[in-house]
Design a protein around this motif. Structure first.
Motif, PDB file in Angstrom:
ATOM      1  N   TRP A 301       0.852  -1.185   0.000  1.00 28.74           N
ATOM      2  CA  TRP A 301       0.000   0.000   0.000  1.00 28.74           C
ATOM      3  C   TRP A 301       0.883   1.228   0.000  1.00 28.74           C
ATOM      4  O   TRP A 301       1.782   1.359   0.831  1.00 28.74           O
ATOM      5  CB  TRP A 301      -0.876   0.001   1.245  1.00 28.74           C
ATOM      6  CG  TRP A 301      -2.087  -0.836   1.088  1.00 28.74           C
ATOM      7  CD1 TRP A 301      -2.147  -2.199   1.037  1.00 28.74           C
ATOM      8  CD2 TRP A 301      -3.416  -0.359   0.938  1.00 28.74           C
ATOM      9  NE1 TRP A 301      -3.453  -2.590   0.871  1.00 28.74           N
ATOM     10  CE2 TRP A 301      -4.246  -1.485   0.817  1.00 28.74           C
ATOM     11  CE3 TRP A 301      -3.989   0.909   0.902  1.00 28.74           C
ATOM     12  CZ2 TRP A 301      -5.629  -1.378   0.654  1.00 28.74           C
ATOM     13  CZ3 TRP A 301      -5.354   1.009   0.754  1.00 28.74           C
ATOM     14  CH2 TRP A 301      -6.160  -0.132   0.622  1.00 28.74           C
ATOM     15  N   THR A 302       0.596   2.102  -0.856  1.00 28.34           N
ATOM     16  CA  THR A 302       1.383   3.319  -0.896  1.00 28.34           C
ATOM     17  C   THR A 302       0.738   4.325   0.031  1.00 28.34           C
ATOM     18  O   THR A 302      -0.424   4.190   0.376  1.00 28.34           O
ATOM     19  CB  THR A 302       1.397   3.926  -2.301  1.00 28.34           C
ATOM     20  OG1 THR A 302       0.059   4.273  -2.649  1.00 28.34           O
ATOM     21  CG2 THR A 302       1.935   2.921  -3.287  1.00 28.34           C
ATOM     22  N   LEU A 303       1.507   5.291   0.355  1.00 25.21           N
ATOM     23  CA  LEU A 303       0.981   6.291   1.256  1.00 25.21           C
ATOM     24  C   LEU A 303      -0.271   6.916   0.679  1.00 25.21           C
ATOM     25  O   LEU A 303      -1.261   7.128   1.369  1.00 25.21           O
ATOM     26  CB  LEU A 303       2.024   7.374   1.476  1.00 25.21           C
ATOM     27  CG  LEU A 303       2.034   7.968   2.874  1.00 25.21           C
ATOM     28  CD1 LEU A 303       2.976   9.126   2.916  1.00 25.21           C
ATOM     29  CD2 LEU A 303       0.637   8.401   3.258  1.00 25.21           C
ATOM     30  N   SER A 304      -0.219   7.218  -0.552  1.00 22.22           N
ATOM     31  CA  SER A 304      -1.377   7.895  -1.132  1.00 22.22           C
ATOM     32  C   SER A 304      -2.607   7.012  -1.067  1.00 22.22           C
ATOM     33  O   SER A 304      -3.718   7.488  -0.891  1.00 22.22           O
ATOM     34  CB  SER A 304      -1.087   8.308  -2.567  1.00 22.22           C
ATOM     35  OG  SER A 304      -0.790   7.181  -3.344  1.00 22.22           O
ATOM     36  N   GLU A 305      -2.378   5.744  -1.194  1.00 23.51           N
ATOM     37  CA  GLU A 305      -3.530   4.855  -1.125  1.00 23.51           C
ATOM     38  C   GLU A 305      -4.083   4.883   0.287  1.00 23.51           C
ATOM     39  O   GLU A 305      -5.287   4.964   0.490  1.00 23.51           O
ATOM     40  CB  GLU A 305      -3.117   3.418  -1.476  1.00 23.51           C
ATOM     41  CG  GLU A 305      -2.882   3.202  -2.944  1.00 23.51           C
ATOM     42  CD  GLU A 305      -2.461   1.770  -3.206  1.00 23.51           C
ATOM     43  OE1 GLU A 305      -3.165   1.089  -3.956  1.00 23.51           O
ATOM     44  OE2 GLU A 305      -1.453   1.337  -2.636  1.00 23.51           O
ATOM     45  N   VAL A 306      -3.175   4.793   1.211  1.00 24.73           N
ATOM     46  CA  VAL A 306      -3.601   4.815   2.597  1.00 24.73           C
ATOM     47  C   VAL A 306      -4.382   6.080   2.882  1.00 24.73           C
ATOM     48  O   VAL A 306      -5.416   6.060   3.525  1.00 24.73           O
ATOM     49  CB  VAL A 306      -2.389   4.752   3.537  1.00 24.73           C
ATOM     50  CG1 VAL A 306      -2.815   4.991   4.965  1.00 24.73           C
ATOM     51  CG2 VAL A 306      -1.716   3.402   3.396  1.00 24.73           C
ATOM     52  N   MET A 307      -3.866   7.144   2.371  1.00 27.01           N
ATOM     53  CA  MET A 307      -4.544   8.396   2.629  1.00 27.01           C
ATOM     54  C   MET A 307      -5.921   8.443   1.995  1.00 27.01           C
ATOM     55  O   MET A 307      -6.856   8.992   2.550  1.00 27.01           O
ATOM     56  CB  MET A 307      -3.677   9.545   2.152  1.00 27.01           C
ATOM     57  CG  MET A 307      -2.487   9.709   3.085  1.00 27.01           C
ATOM     58  SD  MET A 307      -1.272  10.812   2.476  1.00 27.01           S
ATOM     59  CE  MET A 307      -2.023  12.369   2.881  1.00 27.01           C
ATOM     60  N   LYS A 308      -5.985   7.875   0.861  1.00 21.99           N
ATOM     61  CA  LYS A 308      -7.298   7.866   0.221  1.00 21.99           C
ATOM     62  C   LYS A 308      -8.247   7.052   1.063  1.00 21.99           C
ATOM     63  O   LYS A 308      -9.409   7.393   1.214  1.00 21.99           O
ATOM     64  CB  LYS A 308      -7.200   7.248  -1.166  1.00 21.99           C
ATOM     65  CG  LYS A 308      -6.702   8.216  -2.201  1.00 21.99           C
ATOM     66  CD  LYS A 308      -7.203   7.791  -3.565  1.00 21.99           C
ATOM     67  CE  LYS A 308      -6.971   8.899  -4.567  1.00 21.99           C
ATOM     68  NZ  LYS A 308      -7.607   8.634  -5.848  1.00 21.99           N
ATOM     69  N   LEU A 309      -7.715   6.004   1.539  1.00 23.61           N
ATOM     70  CA  LEU A 309      -8.550   5.138   2.360  1.00 23.61           C
ATOM     71  C   LEU A 309      -9.023   5.895   3.587  1.00 23.61           C
ATOM     72  O   LEU A 309     -10.203   5.894   3.916  1.00 23.61           O
ATOM     73  CB  LEU A 309      -7.755   3.900   2.790  1.00 23.61           C
ATOM     74  CG  LEU A 309      -8.463   2.987   3.772  1.00 23.61           C
ATOM     75  CD1 LEU A 309      -9.775   2.501   3.195  1.00 23.61           C
ATOM     76  CD2 LEU A 309      -7.575   1.819   4.111  1.00 23.61           C
ATOM     77  N   VAL A 310      -8.083   6.533   4.213  1.00 27.96           N
ATOM     78  CA  VAL A 310      -8.433   7.284   5.411  1.00 27.96           C
ATOM     79  C   VAL A 310      -9.482   8.330   5.094  1.00 27.96           C
ATOM     80  O   VAL A 310     -10.458   8.482   5.809  1.00 27.96           O
ATOM     81  CB  VAL A 310      -7.192   7.984   5.995  1.00 27.96           C
ATOM     82  CG1 VAL A 310      -7.590   8.905   7.118  1.00 27.96           C
ATOM     83  CG2 VAL A 310      -6.216   6.943   6.478  1.00 27.96           C
ATOM     84  N   GLU A 311      -9.260   8.974   4.041  1.00 24.39           N
ATOM     85  CA  GLU A 311     -10.230  10.007   3.717  1.00 24.39           C
ATOM     86  C   GLU A 311     -11.577   9.405   3.383  1.00 24.39           C
ATOM     87  O   GLU A 311     -12.620   9.920   3.741  1.00 24.39           O
ATOM     88  CB  GLU A 311      -9.757  10.845   2.544  1.00 24.39           C
ATOM     89  CG  GLU A 311     -10.392  12.204   2.655  1.00 24.39           C
ATOM     90  CD  GLU A 311     -10.311  12.967   1.367  1.00 24.39           C
ATOM     91  OE1 GLU A 311     -10.964  12.533   0.405  1.00 24.39           O
ATOM     92  OE2 GLU A 311      -9.596  13.961   1.328  1.00 24.39           O
ATOM     93  N   GLY A 312     -11.488   8.324   2.716  1.00 27.77           N
ATOM     94  CA  GLY A 312     -12.730   7.659   2.362  1.00 27.77           C
ATOM     95  C   GLY A 312     -13.509   7.290   3.605  1.00 27.77           C
ATOM     96  O   GLY A 312     -14.715   7.501   3.686  1.00 27.77           O
TER      97      GLY A 312
END
Length: 415
Positions: A301-312
């Motif tokens: 998981w890339t950071l950006s993915e994680v962040m998207k997830l978090v935001e989601g």
DNA sequence: TTTAGGG
DNA sequence: CCCTAAA
């Protein structure tokens, strides 16, 4: 404004963030470069709608509204070849990460070539020159994912022209996507009978036969099971070895992971058309006959993915994985709602365990896995905590969280 | 089909 | 990640 608030991070931290974002390490020591890079990695997912994350010190601030997509960062990147600056020594972008050997020669090229593709050409050159280095499959695979977003399922159609009648085997053929450069990549999950795969790009994943035991057992009586397995393996062996040189990007490149990486980062906003390398699934499971279900290739998981997830999660609420999948992760074909769920579970665990002792022990034994920025973890914890209190209101789901909430990183004096 | 959890 | 029980 232009610069994301990564300024306060130390080189070390930048390195970590970089790794978290791109899944690879970097030896670049130039702070500026790192920041730009990271900034892009994080924002290249501009469509994260409502808010973009900004990491400042240990705080994670969401910057509302304005499409703050740091174009600047990207532009800068293109112009970076300016050796004039005193810090040129560190100007070796995606080139070859740890290979500072060919650096010099490459740098020169970078200058003469068109800026836009500065990173690419040099690579070819240097590659022929000296690079022989082994592929390092892992990187290639993990980095190949480009965070390109939104591209409706429009690309699904034309596939038929290929005469693949088998995609029907599973009424629910996963959306097949067409990769940019005339290259087609598809994955049929034919769990049922046929299970034939079109090795257009022969990107079958290799891995251990694993435990298809169960499946095999069932057919064993006829010995078919065995046969099936053999076949499967055979196919596997043949088509697999060429790790997924995904989209014809790696083409001539012997493999250089850098390239892939590049493509992801350099992709200029304007070129973002959906046709550009669709982060399609395929690396996923491939089945041969009955029961050749390999594990999906591990996608870090890339950071950006994680962040998207978090935001989601902050927007739609934890638990609404399918929603988050469709909305925030529309572009990531891999990453199923289940993946999101699992990831969230892990993030949660991580956030709760946040910075426990770490005492003298060799702390980062397996530091290999992207370290998730503290701010993000804090957010995760917050969200979890908060959401457990106010069960997501279906009515205001969209307003929940993202809107006006602040990131009160609750004392958490840590770090 | 999607969620939630255990493996 | 995978698998499965529930919903």
């Amino acid at each position: 404004m232009g610069e994301i608030c990564l300024d306060n991070l130390s080189i070390k931290e930048l390195h970590e963030t970089f790794k978290a974002t791109f899944g690879r390490e970097t030896t670049v020591k130039d702070k500026q470069w790192l920041k730009r890079r990271i900034a892009m990695g994080l924002t290249n997912s501009c469509d994260v709608s409502t808010s973009s994350f900004i990491i400042k010190d240990n705080k994670l601030v969401s910057k509302g509204g304005e499409g703050s997509c740091n174009k600047e960062a990207i532009e800068d990147q293109a112009v970076k070849p300016v050796d004039g600056s005193g810090k040129e020594s560190s100007l070796n972008p995606g080139s070859k990460m740890e290979d500072q050997q060919i650096v010099s020669s490459e740098r020169l090229r970078t200058c003469s070539k068109d800026y836009s593709c500065a990173d690419e050409d040099p690579l070819k050159e240097q590659r022929n020159a000296k690079r022989i280095r082994k592929p390092t499959r892992r990187y290639i695979e993990e980095l190949s994912e480009v965070e390109s977003k939104e591209h409706g399922g429009k690309s699904i159609a034309s596939v038929k022209n290929l005469g693949l009648g088998l995609m029907s085997s599973r009424s629910n053929t996963r959306p097949v996507r067409i990769a940019s450069s005339n290259r087609i990549t598809l994955r049929l999950d034919s769990l049922g009978g046929s299970g034939v795969q079109i090795p257009y790009v022969s990107r079958v994943r290799r891995s251990r036969p694993r435990k298809n035991v169960k499946a095999l057992m069932e057919f064993h009586p006829n010995g078919i099971g065995m046969a099936a397995k053999l076949v499967k393996e055979a196919v596997d062996v043949h088509s697999s070895e060429p790790n997924r040189e995904s989209e014809g990007i790696v083409l001539k490149a012997g493999s250089a992971p850098e390239q892939i990486q590049q493509q992801g980062q350099n992709m200029e906003p304007k070129n973002k058309d959906p046709s550009v390398y669709t982060p399609d699934d395929n690396p996923a499971t491939v089945r041969a006959v009955k029961g050749g279900v390999r594990r999906k290739h591990h996608r870090a998981w890339t950071l950006s993915e994680v962040m998207k997830l978090v935001e989601g999660v902050s927007k739609y609420g934890a638990g609404r994985w399918s929603e988050i999948k469709r909305l925030a992760f529309a572009s990531y074909s891999y990453r199923t709602s289940v993946d999101l769920k699992d990831k969230w579970r892990n993030l949660l665990k991580a956030s709760l365990a946040q910075t426990p002792p770490d005492s003298r022990m060799g702390a980062r034994k397996h530091a290999s896995s992207v370290p998730i920025p503290m701010p993000v973890l804090l957010r995760v914890r917050e969200l979890a905590e908060m959401q457990s209190q106010f069960p997501p209101n279906l009515s205001s789901s969209k307003l929940t969280g993202s809107a006006g909430r602040n990131v009160n990183e609750t004392r958490s004096g840590y770090l």
